[in-house]
Design an enzyme around this catalytic site. Structure first.
Site, PDB file in Angstrom:
ATOM      1  N   ARG A 100      -6.775   2.022  17.611  1.00  0.00           N
ATOM      2  CA  ARG A 100      -6.569   0.568  17.442  1.00  0.00           C
ATOM      3  C   ARG A 100      -6.271  -0.137  18.747  1.00  0.00           C
ATOM      4  O   ARG A 100      -6.569  -1.319  18.884  1.00  0.00           O
ATOM      5  CB  ARG A 100      -5.423   0.298  16.471  1.00  0.00           C
ATOM      6  CG  ARG A 100      -5.891   0.294  15.069  1.00  0.00           C
ATOM      7  CD  ARG A 100      -4.864  -0.283  14.095  1.00  0.00           C
ATOM      8  NE  ARG A 100      -5.411  -0.104  12.767  1.00  0.00           N
ATOM      9  CZ  ARG A 100      -4.717   0.094  11.677  1.00  0.00           C
ATOM     10  NH1 ARG A 100      -3.394   0.139  11.726  1.00  0.00           N
ATOM     11  NH2 ARG A 100      -5.322   0.232  10.514  1.00  0.00           N
ATOM     12  N   ARG A 155      -9.048  11.982  12.433  1.00  0.00           N
ATOM     13  CA  ARG A 155      -7.604  11.777  12.651  1.00  0.00           C
ATOM     14  C   ARG A 155      -6.844  13.099  12.683  1.00  0.00           C
ATOM     15  O   ARG A 155      -7.178  14.037  11.972  1.00  0.00           O
ATOM     16  CB  ARG A 155      -7.048  10.840  11.564  1.00  0.00           C
ATOM     17  CG  ARG A 155      -7.719   9.474  11.634  1.00  0.00           C
ATOM     18  CD  ARG A 155      -7.169   8.509  10.624  1.00  0.00           C
ATOM     19  NE  ARG A 155      -5.801   8.148  10.916  1.00  0.00           N
ATOM     20  CZ  ARG A 155      -5.067   7.334  10.138  1.00  0.00           C
ATOM     21  NH1 ARG A 155      -5.598   6.834   9.025  1.00  0.00           N
ATOM     22  NH2 ARG A 155      -3.833   7.034  10.472  1.00  0.00           N
ATOM     23  N   ARG A 200       2.633   5.934  -3.303  1.00  0.00           N
ATOM     24  CA  ARG A 200       3.757   6.757  -3.771  1.00  0.00           C
ATOM     25  C   ARG A 200       3.975   6.600  -5.272  1.00  0.00           C
ATOM     26  O   ARG A 200       4.417   7.536  -5.945  1.00  0.00           O
ATOM     27  CB  ARG A 200       5.015   6.399  -2.976  1.00  0.00           C
ATOM     28  CG  ARG A 200       4.962   6.909  -1.514  1.00  0.00           C
ATOM     29  CD  ARG A 200       5.923   6.167  -0.628  1.00  0.00           C
ATOM     30  NE  ARG A 200       6.039   6.692   0.728  1.00  0.00           N
ATOM     31  CZ  ARG A 200       5.205   6.411   1.742  1.00  0.00           C
ATOM     32  NH1 ARG A 200       4.156   5.623   1.548  1.00  0.00           N
ATOM     33  NH2 ARG A 200       5.389   6.911   2.943  1.00  0.00           N
ATOM     34  N   GLY A 260      -5.354   7.765   5.323  1.00  0.00           N
ATOM     35  CA  GLY A 260      -4.439   8.676   6.012  1.00  0.00           C
ATOM     36  C   GLY A 260      -3.205   8.947   5.185  1.00  0.00           C
ATOM     37  O   GLY A 260      -2.767  10.096   5.051  1.00  0.00           O
ATOM     38  N   ASP A 319       1.487  -1.384  11.782  1.00  0.00           N
ATOM     39  CA  ASP A 319       0.157  -1.795  11.310  1.00  0.00           C
ATOM     40  C   ASP A 319      -0.165  -3.240  11.673  1.00  0.00           C
ATOM     41  O   ASP A 319      -1.270  -3.729  11.374  1.00  0.00           O
ATOM     42  CB  ASP A 319       0.066  -1.608   9.792  1.00  0.00           C
ATOM     43  CG  ASP A 319       0.092  -0.131   9.411  1.00  0.00           C
ATOM     44  OD1 ASP A 319      -0.276   0.712  10.252  1.00  0.00           O
ATOM     45  OD2 ASP A 319       0.494   0.181   8.274  1.00  0.00           O
ATOM     46  N   LYS A 368       0.832  -1.211   0.000  1.00  0.00           N
ATOM     47  CA  LYS A 368       0.000   0.000   0.000  1.00  0.00           C
ATOM     48  C   LYS A 368       0.867   1.262   0.000  1.00  0.00           C
ATOM     49  O   LYS A 368       0.598   2.200  -0.747  1.00  0.00           O
ATOM     50  CB  LYS A 368      -0.928  -0.020   1.223  1.00  0.00           C
ATOM     51  CG  LYS A 368      -1.876   1.159   1.306  1.00  0.00           C
ATOM     52  CD  LYS A 368      -3.204   0.768   1.905  1.00  0.00           C
ATOM     53  CE  LYS A 368      -3.186   0.771   3.417  1.00  0.00           C
ATOM     54  NZ  LYS A 368      -3.412   2.122   3.976  1.00  0.00           N
ATOM     55  N   SER A 408       6.816   8.809  12.468  1.00  0.00           N
ATOM     56  CA  SER A 408       5.765   8.787  11.447  1.00  0.00           C
ATOM     57  C   SER A 408       6.346   8.991  10.057  1.00  0.00           C
ATOM     58  O   SER A 408       6.868  10.063   9.732  1.00  0.00           O
ATOM     59  CB  SER A 408       4.726   9.881  11.722  1.00  0.00           C
ATOM     60  OG  SER A 408       3.872   9.992  10.600  1.00  0.00           O
ATOM     61  N   GLN A 418       4.551   9.177   7.511  1.00  0.00           N
ATOM     62  CA  GLN A 418       3.659  10.094   6.803  1.00  0.00           C
ATOM     63  C   GLN A 418       4.103  11.541   7.008  1.00  0.00           C
ATOM     64  O   GLN A 418       4.113  12.344   6.070  1.00  0.00           O
ATOM     65  CB  GLN A 418       2.221   9.899   7.272  1.00  0.00           C
ATOM     66  CG  GLN A 418       1.663   8.548   6.855  1.00  0.00           C
ATOM     67  CD  GLN A 418       0.258   8.302   7.355  1.00  0.00           C
ATOM     68  OE1 GLN A 418      -0.311   9.124   8.063  1.00  0.00           O
ATOM     69  NE2 GLN A 418      -0.303   7.158   7.000  1.00  0.00           N
TER      70      GLN A 418
HETATM   71  C1  S3P Z   1       2.450   4.719   6.185  1.00  0.00           C
HETATM   72  C2  S3P Z   1       2.955   5.080   7.406  1.00  0.00           C
HETATM   73  C3  S3P Z   1       2.395   4.600   8.681  1.00  0.00           C
HETATM   74  C4  S3P Z   1       1.450   3.416   8.487  1.00  0.00           C
HETATM   75  C5  S3P Z   1       0.523   3.612   7.335  1.00  0.00           C
HETATM   76  C6  S3P Z   1       1.308   3.795   6.053  1.00  0.00           C
HETATM   77  C7  S3P Z   1       3.093   5.264   4.974  1.00  0.00           C
HETATM   78  O1  S3P Z   1       1.679   5.657   9.272  1.00  0.00           O
HETATM   79  O2  S3P Z   1       0.691   3.195   9.668  1.00  0.00           O
HETATM   80  O3  S3P Z   1      -0.335   2.493   7.189  1.00  0.00           O
HETATM   81  O4  S3P Z   1       2.840   4.725   3.868  1.00  0.00           O
HETATM   82  O5  S3P Z   1       3.871   6.218   5.085  1.00  0.00           O
HETATM   83  P1  S3P Z   1       2.390   6.756  10.233  1.00  0.00           P
HETATM   84  O6  S3P Z   1       3.373   7.480   9.445  1.00  0.00           O
HETATM   85  O7  S3P Z   1       1.264   7.631  10.701  1.00  0.00           O
HETATM   86  O8  S3P Z   1       2.989   5.957  11.335  1.00  0.00           O
END
Ligand code: S3P
Length: 446
Positions: free
Chosen positions: A358, A128, A33, A100, A327, A28, A174, A176
């Site tokens: 979670r 969120r 990306r 997210g 995850d 995913k 994180s 993200q």
């Molecule tokens: C992800 C980063 C993680 C993960 C999410 C995918 C990503 O989140 O939980 O399923 O692709 O960068 P966080 O960056 O909030 O930890």
């Protein structure tokens, strides 16, 4: 698909040995990306193995709304990107559904553009926290024109005429947040620097380098990573083969460990070291997992996983391992429910802000199915019941969270009583083939 449609419950029953050879959908993180960077780069990007889940499709729609051309051509996705710096203002709000990753990375990607962009999502995404991305963007000159209370979606961003490059220390582990700042740096003159004290998945760094971005990573003796990206450079379209998602493989993998007599192989699973914490933990618990045919595909380690049913024992999972299996805690908690002794999981703060809380959702689901567990502020301990006698019989509230749904369906395959989840619909966000794949292995889910 509308998530306001009637909930679709599902029930998993104790099953006979699971057997067979399967492939899980594409990763995913890499799929999101691939659409984003392909949509941004100059020229053509071709992708195979893409996860065609709802979350990733939302990212594709967003990139199309900003000028990328994206088409499916047989097994391949073909993208004509806009060129770095050339995204267009979308005419309508970008709807990220449950995603997210898609929404937060796109906020970084477009935040520094001199245009207005509105982000909306479903009930889960709208709860969120987005401040973690908006705060560094504000430092770069991005205006948050409007947002729901607590910096939540729906929200509208307006970029500055010229964004300021910043040095940003990511305050929580994180990927993200790290990625959002780096992507904002792509459209910012000068060098944007991210300091990452705890390493998280590094797909953004690796893939941006592949697309030709000027990006450097240094790691000091204490493990602090310094990532520098030079803005306004050229990105060039790539050919990408997306490997199988270890976070999706986790479900058939744990199911095969728990259902007596099982012996399955999951082909082509990504083994990037920032993603392998679950496998390491399960091996420490005594799991029989063999890594077959290790190889490198497109810069990533990939293996086939042979998994045989195993008697597990409880372990203490160190908190510093959390980012590499963030995850996977819901399904690890299910594995722990069948292990001899106690499994202690710590450092789980980030689980509170996923598609659901979670930690609370897992603890409630375990309790509803007679598992002895204790939920702490950022920890969970589970006392297992080898053989699963007396486990199950409950209905789990999934709170629009795909991984809660899949984890508890796995529990029902090995518990003595069936396990029901209140809604299976969200599984389509990350693993549309889940039901067919699991029943193909012999799982009884209806
Ligand atoms: C992800 C980063 C993680 C993960 C999410 C995918 C990503 O989140 O939980 O399923 O692709 O960068 P966080 O960056 O909030 O930890």
């Amino acid at each position: 698909m509308s998530h306001s449609a009637l909930p679709q419950p599902a029930t998993a029953h104790r099953s006979e040995a699971l057997t067979g050879r399967v492939r899980v959908p594409g990763d995913k993180s890499i799929s999101h990306r691939s659409f984003m960077f392909g949509g941004l780069a100059s020229g053509e990007t071709r992708i195979t193995g893409l996860l065609e889940g709802e979350d990733v499709m939302r990212t594709g729609e967003a990139m199309k709304a900003m000028g990328a051309r994206i088409e499916r051509n047989g097994a391949e996705w073909v993208i004509q990107g806009t060129g770095n710096g050339c995204l267009l203002q979308p005419e309508a709000p970008l709807d990220f559904g449950n995603a997210g990753t898609g929404s937060r990375l796109t906020m970084g990607l477009v935040g520094t553009y001199d245009m207005e962009t509105t982000f909306i999502g479903d009930a889960s995404l709208s709860k969120r926290p987005m401040a973690r991305v908006l705060d560094p963007l504000r430092e770069m000159g991005v205006q948050v024109v409007s947002a729901a209370p607590g910096d939540r979606m729906p929200l509208t961003l307006r970029g500055p005429k010229h964004a300021a490059p910043i040095t940003y220390r990511v305050p929580m582990p994180s990927a993200q947040v790290k990625s959002a700042v780096l992507l904002a740096g792509l459209n910012t003159a000068g060098i944007t620097t991210v300091l990452e004290p705890v390493m998280t998945r590094d797909h953004t760094e690796k893939m941006l380098r592949g697309f030709g971005a000027a990006i450097e990573v240094e790691t000091d003796a204490a493990g602090l990573r310094t990532i520098r990206i030079e803005g306004e450079g050229k990105l060039t379209g790539q050919v990408i083969a997306v490997p199988g998602d270890p976070s999706s493989a986790a479900f058939p993998l744990v199911a095969a460990l728990l259902v007596p007599g099982s012996d399955i192989t999951i082909d082509n699973v990504l083994m990037n070291p920032t993603r392998t914490g679950l496998i390491l933990t399960l091996q420490e618990m005594g799991a029989d997992i063999t890594l077959l045919n290790p190889r490198n595909a497109g810069g990533e380690d990939v293996v086939d996983l042979r998994v045989r049913a195993s008697d597990l024992r409880g372990v203490t999972v160190p908190p510093e391992r959390a980012p590499s299996m963030i995850d996977e805690y819901p399904v690890l908690a299910v594995a722990a429910s069948f292990a001899e002794g106690i499994t202690v999981m710590e450092g789980l703060d980030e689980l509170r802000v996923k598609e659901s809380d979670r930690l609370a959702a897992v603890a409630a689901g375990l309790k509803a199915n007679n598992v002895d567990c204790t939920e702490g502020e950022a920890s969970l301990s589970v006392t297992g019941c080898p053989g699963g006698m007396g486990l199950g019989g409950g209905t789990v509230e999934t709170h629009l969270d795909h991984r809660i749904a899949m984890a508890f369906l796995v529990m029902g395959l090995a518990a003595s009583k069936p396990v029901t989840v209140d809604d299976r619909a969200m599984i389509a966000t990350s693993f549309p083939e889940f039901m067919d794949l699991m029943t193909g292995l012999g799982a009884v889910i209806e």
